[in-house]
Motif scaffolding. Structure first.
Motif, PDB file in Angstrom:
ATOM      1  N   ASP A   1       7.518 -33.153   6.882  1.00  0.00           N
ATOM      2  CA  ASP A   1       7.785 -33.555   4.655  1.00  0.00           C
ATOM      3  C   ASP A   1       8.391 -31.934   3.837  1.00  0.00           C
ATOM      4  O   ASP A   1       8.066 -31.216   3.307  1.00  0.00           O
ATOM      5  CB  ASP A   1       5.977 -33.203   3.948  1.00  0.00           C
ATOM      6  N   ALA A   2       9.723 -32.292   4.626  1.00  0.00           N
ATOM      7  CA  ALA A   2      10.743 -30.995   4.493  1.00  0.00           C
ATOM      8  C   ALA A   2      11.453 -31.397   3.359  1.00  0.00           C
ATOM      9  O   ALA A   2      10.930 -29.859   2.427  1.00  0.00           O
ATOM     10  CB  ALA A   2      11.986 -30.911   5.534  1.00  0.00           C
ATOM     11  N   GLU A   3      11.384 -32.066   2.773  1.00  0.00           N
ATOM     12  CA  GLU A   3      11.366 -32.607   1.094  1.00  0.00           C
ATOM     13  C   GLU A   3      10.574 -31.480   0.317  1.00  0.00           C
ATOM     14  O   GLU A   3      11.177 -31.265  -0.759  1.00  0.00           O
ATOM     15  CB  GLU A   3      11.679 -33.613   0.920  1.00  0.00           C
ATOM     16  N   ALA A   4       9.297 -32.015   0.680  1.00  0.00           N
ATOM     17  CA  ALA A   4       8.576 -30.858  -0.344  1.00  0.00           C
ATOM     18  C   ALA A   4       8.175 -29.348   0.119  1.00  0.00           C
ATOM     19  O   ALA A   4       7.319 -29.299  -0.654  1.00  0.00           O
ATOM     20  CB  ALA A   4       7.089 -32.338   0.182  1.00  0.00           C
ATOM     21  N   ALA A   5       8.212 -29.358   0.967  1.00  0.00           N
ATOM     22  CA  ALA A   5       7.619 -27.722   1.647  1.00  0.00           C
ATOM     23  C   ALA A   5       7.989 -26.272   0.375  1.00  0.00           C
ATOM     24  O   ALA A   5       9.105 -26.090   0.426  1.00  0.00           O
ATOM     25  CB  ALA A   5       8.829 -27.799   3.056  1.00  0.00           C
ATOM     26  N   GLU A   6       7.006 -26.026   0.721  1.00  0.00           N
ATOM     27  CA  GLU A   6       6.575 -24.598   0.038  1.00  0.00           C
ATOM     28  C   GLU A   6       7.240 -23.882   0.563  1.00  0.00           C
ATOM     29  O   GLU A   6       6.939 -22.436   0.320  1.00  0.00           O
ATOM     30  CB  GLU A   6       5.676 -24.384  -0.637  1.00  0.00           C
ATOM     31  N   ARG A   7       7.645 -23.421   2.469  1.00  0.00           N
ATOM     32  CA  ARG A   7       7.784 -22.561   2.561  1.00  0.00           C
ATOM     33  C   ARG A   7       9.307 -22.824   3.771  1.00  0.00           C
ATOM     34  O   ARG A   7       9.486 -24.005   3.280  1.00  0.00           O
ATOM     35  CB  ARG A   7       6.927 -22.096   3.988  1.00  0.00           C
ATOM     36  N   ILE A   8       9.225 -22.271   4.982  1.00  0.00           N
ATOM     37  CA  ILE A   8      11.069 -22.111   5.075  1.00  0.00           C
ATOM     38  C   ILE A   8      11.192 -23.355   6.224  1.00  0.00           C
ATOM     39  O   ILE A   8       9.257 -23.286   6.326  1.00  0.00           O
ATOM     40  CB  ILE A   8      11.059 -20.585   5.784  1.00  0.00           C
ATOM     41  N   VAL A   9      12.271 -24.178   6.100  1.00  0.00           N
ATOM     42  CA  VAL A   9      12.012 -25.461   7.286  1.00  0.00           C
ATOM     43  C   VAL A   9      12.778 -24.739   8.407  1.00  0.00           C
ATOM     44  O   VAL A   9      14.070 -24.509   7.289  1.00  0.00           O
ATOM     45  CB  VAL A   9      11.863 -26.498   6.254  1.00  0.00           C
ATOM     46  N   LEU A  10      12.643 -25.036   9.231  1.00  0.00           N
ATOM     47  CA  LEU A  10      13.611 -24.929  10.366  1.00  0.00           C
ATOM     48  C   LEU A  10      14.078 -26.449  10.532  1.00  0.00           C
ATOM     49  O   LEU A  10      13.450 -27.462  11.421  1.00  0.00           O
ATOM     50  CB  LEU A  10      12.903 -24.701  11.655  1.00  0.00           C
ATOM     51  N   PHE A  11      15.838 -26.050  10.995  1.00  0.00           N
ATOM     52  CA  PHE A  11      16.639 -27.540  11.282  1.00  0.00           C
ATOM     53  C   PHE A  11      16.651 -27.029  12.165  1.00  0.00           C
ATOM     54  O   PHE A  11      17.995 -26.299  12.802  1.00  0.00           O
ATOM     55  CB  PHE A  11      17.468 -28.313  10.144  1.00  0.00           C
ATOM     56  N   ARG A  12      17.195 -28.313  13.220  1.00  0.00           N
ATOM     57  CA  ARG A  12      17.941 -28.182  14.482  1.00  0.00           C
ATOM     58  C   ARG A  12      18.842 -28.770  14.341  1.00  0.00           C
ATOM     59  O   ARG A  12      18.965 -30.765  13.465  1.00  0.00           O
ATOM     60  CB  ARG A  12      17.024 -28.407  16.127  1.00  0.00           C
ATOM     61  N   SER A  13      20.168 -28.831  15.188  1.00  0.00           N
ATOM     62  CA  SER A  13      21.762 -30.274  15.746  1.00  0.00           C
ATOM     63  C   SER A  13      20.928 -30.477  16.266  1.00  0.00           C
ATOM     64  O   SER A  13      20.159 -30.291  17.478  1.00  0.00           O
ATOM     65  CB  SER A  13      22.856 -29.271  15.166  1.00  0.00           C
ATOM     66  N   VAL A  14      20.545 -31.876  16.159  1.00  0.00           N
ATOM     67  CA  VAL A  14      20.758 -33.246  17.482  1.00  0.00           C
ATOM     68  C   VAL A  14      21.898 -33.257  18.202  1.00  0.00           C
ATOM     69  O   VAL A  14      23.332 -33.085  17.261  1.00  0.00           O
ATOM     70  CB  VAL A  14      20.646 -34.344  16.637  1.00  0.00           C
TER      71      VAL A  14
ATOM     72  N   VAL B   1      19.597 -23.852  11.076  1.00  0.00           N
ATOM     73  CA  VAL B   1      19.039 -24.066   9.384  1.00  0.00           C
ATOM     74  C   VAL B   1      18.142 -23.995   9.278  1.00  0.00           C
ATOM     75  O   VAL B   1      17.302 -24.307   9.445  1.00  0.00           O
ATOM     76  CB  VAL B   1      20.380 -25.309   8.537  1.00  0.00           C
ATOM     77  N   VAL B   2      17.999 -22.234   8.674  1.00  0.00           N
ATOM     78  CA  VAL B   2      16.727 -22.238   8.262  1.00  0.00           C
ATOM     79  C   VAL B   2      17.194 -22.042   6.751  1.00  0.00           C
ATOM     80  O   VAL B   2      17.596 -21.268   6.737  1.00  0.00           O
ATOM     81  CB  VAL B   2      16.195 -20.812   8.733  1.00  0.00           C
ATOM     82  N   ALA B   3      15.578 -23.085   5.650  1.00  0.00           N
ATOM     83  CA  ALA B   3      16.158 -23.412   5.154  1.00  0.00           C
ATOM     84  C   ALA B   3      15.360 -22.738   3.899  1.00  0.00           C
ATOM     85  O   ALA B   3      13.834 -23.456   4.137  1.00  0.00           O
ATOM     86  CB  ALA B   3      16.986 -24.400   4.688  1.00  0.00           C
ATOM     87  N   LEU B   4      15.483 -22.825   2.902  1.00  0.00           N
ATOM     88  CA  LEU B   4      14.380 -22.086   1.506  1.00  0.00           C
ATOM     89  C   LEU B   4      14.853 -22.267   0.197  1.00  0.00           C
ATOM     90  O   LEU B   4      16.022 -22.490   0.028  1.00  0.00           O
ATOM     91  CB  LEU B   4      13.293 -20.865   1.387  1.00  0.00           C
TER      92      LEU B   4
ATOM     93  N   ARG C   1      15.853 -29.696   0.766  1.00  0.00           N
ATOM     94  CA  ARG C   1      15.838 -31.115   0.576  1.00  0.00           C
ATOM     95  C   ARG C   1      16.873 -31.623   0.854  1.00  0.00           C
ATOM     96  O   ARG C   1      17.814 -33.137   1.537  1.00  0.00           O
ATOM     97  CB  ARG C   1      15.416 -31.535  -0.847  1.00  0.00           C
ATOM     98  N   THR C   2      18.486 -31.710   0.597  1.00  0.00           N
ATOM     99  CA  THR C   2      19.683 -31.557   1.214  1.00  0.00           C
ATOM    100  C   THR C   2      19.406 -31.782   2.865  1.00  0.00           C
ATOM    101  O   THR C   2      20.775 -32.690   2.929  1.00  0.00           O
ATOM    102  CB  THR C   2      19.861 -30.796   0.040  1.00  0.00           C
ATOM    103  N   PHE C   3      18.892 -30.328   3.471  1.00  0.00           N
ATOM    104  CA  PHE C   3      19.522 -30.654   4.678  1.00  0.00           C
ATOM    105  C   PHE C   3      18.662 -31.717   5.410  1.00  0.00           C
ATOM    106  O   PHE C   3      18.960 -32.113   6.082  1.00  0.00           O
ATOM    107  CB  PHE C   3      18.575 -28.866   4.891  1.00  0.00           C
ATOM    108  N   ALA C   4      17.121 -31.961   4.306  1.00  0.00           N
ATOM    109  CA  ALA C   4      16.176 -32.721   4.762  1.00  0.00           C
ATOM    110  C   ALA C   4      17.063 -33.940   4.961  1.00  0.00           C
ATOM    111  O   ALA C   4      16.661 -35.104   5.938  1.00  0.00           O
ATOM    112  CB  ALA C   4      14.720 -33.056   4.345  1.00  0.00           C
ATOM    113  N   ARG C   5      18.036 -34.055   4.609  1.00  0.00           N
ATOM    114  CA  ARG C   5      18.914 -35.527   4.393  1.00  0.00           C
ATOM    115  C   ARG C   5      19.763 -36.013   5.079  1.00  0.00           C
ATOM    116  O   ARG C   5      20.501 -36.849   5.529  1.00  0.00           O
ATOM    117  CB  ARG C   5      19.361 -36.348   2.656  1.00  0.00           C
ATOM    118  N   GLN C   6      19.887 -34.414   5.953  1.00  0.00           N
ATOM    119  CA  GLN C   6      21.422 -34.921   7.110  1.00  0.00           C
ATOM    120  C   GLN C   6      20.964 -35.283   8.174  1.00  0.00           C
ATOM    121  O   GLN C   6      20.131 -34.964   8.747  1.00  0.00           O
ATOM    122  CB  GLN C   6      22.088 -33.439   7.385  1.00  0.00           C
TER     123      GLN C   6
END
Ligand SMILES: C[S@@+](CC[C@H](N)C(=O)[O-])C[C@H]1O[C@@H](n2cnc3c(N)ncnc32)[C@H](O)[C@@H]1O
Length: 277
Positions: free
Chosen positions: A264-277, A242-245, A250-255
């Motif tokens: 520090d994904a919840e405070a990021a000012e740029r795109i954050v990359l999430f990978r499923s585990v 998941v690539v989010a901006l 913040r919602t993805f960071a809590r999954q």
């Protein structure tokens, strides 16, 4: 005040650097300064001189856009755009010359206004600044082997640029049919058969086979929760990214089923990359 503007106009008349089609940033800077110089200007002769120069800058920009469009049609988009892709560590949601370049190259028409009111929890259209798209493609490790889905794709900047730069198969789903038509025409005119746009609600879109989900906070609340639940169901079958901006990050960071590349994904000012585990 006018003396400074006259001096700058004289300087531009002398200079030849901005005539080179690839000197886009030089022209962008000159156009900014001329636009600023025009504010409150009451001298008609000087105004005509400014307008003539702005037109001349614009004419060279158009040559550049057309040559870049030709190279995109020839499958050389990545190499053609390479001189402008060094975006460093991007931040903020403002637009910059890379957005102007992309607007010229994609040549998106003006969409017809959507008469329907925006339903609750759905976010109005605002394009991802181009530097964030470039950053997200690199950080997401997106390649020609990926299928990328932009949820709430608007005028299609993300799928179009993602395909041009990586060769990934890209899909945009968007509730506003006017945006979908504009994006589809842009893909066709650039010969991008690996990009398509679908009109519909992201909650009902086809997620099968998607490797990368992109979201620039297209919705919030229960709509976002429903979509996240569907992505989680896909992640139970195969690895997804998941690539989010924006605030949805913040919602993805809590999954618990996602890990991010940013501590520090919840405070990021740029795109954050999430990978499923
Ligand atoms: C913030 S814009 C992002 C546009 C695009 N993804 C980009 O980054 O350039 C959000 C877009 O999502 C669309 N949208 C909002 N809710 C939607 C939904 N439930 N299904 C599909 N599209 C939706 C809006 O019409 C808008 O074009």
């Amino acid at each position: 005040m006018n003396e400074r503007l006259v001096a700058y106009l004289d300087e531009l008349d002398e200079r030849t650097d901005w005539h080179r089609p690839d000197a886009f940033l030089v022209r962008a800077d000159a156009a900014d300064r001329l636009d600023l110089g025009q504010v409150g200007l009451r001298d008609a002769t000087l105004t005509r001189r400014v307008v003539r120069l702005l037109d001349a800058l614009d004419a060279v920009d158009r040559q550049l856009y057309e040559s870049l469009r030709e190279r995109i049609r020839a499958g050389e988009g990545r190499q053609a755009l390479a001189p402008w892709l060094d975006v460093g560590i991007p931040s903020g949601q403002h637009y910059d010359p890379l957005d102007a370049l992309l607007a010229g190259v994609l040549a998106l028409d003006e969409p017809l206004p959507d008469a329907r009111p925006l339903p609750p929890e759905m976010v109005f259209y605002q394009p991802t600044p181009a530097r964030h798209i470039v950053d997200g493609l690199a950080r997401g490790g997106i390649t020609a082997a990926d299928v990328v889905l932009d949820l709430g794709s608007g005028l299609g900047h993300v799928p179009l640029l993602a395909h041009i730069l990586t060769g990934a198969r890209c899909i945009g789903v968007e509730r506003d049919g006017g945006y979908v038509d504009v994006a589809t025409r842009a893909a066709t005119s650039l010969g991008l058969s690996g990009v398509r746009f679908v009109e519909g609600d992201a909650r009902e879109a086809d997620f099968s086979g998607v490797d990368v989900f992109y979201l620039f906070t297209p919705f919030i609340g229960t709509v976002l929760r429903d979509v996240i639940a569907r992505i989680e169901a896909e992640a139970a079958r195969r690895a997804v990214r998941v690539v989010a901006l924006g605030p949805c990050t913040r919602t993805f960071a809590r999954q618990p089923w996602l890990v991010s590349d940013d501590p520090d994904a919840e405070a990021a000012e740029r795109i954050v990359l999430f990978r499923s585990v």
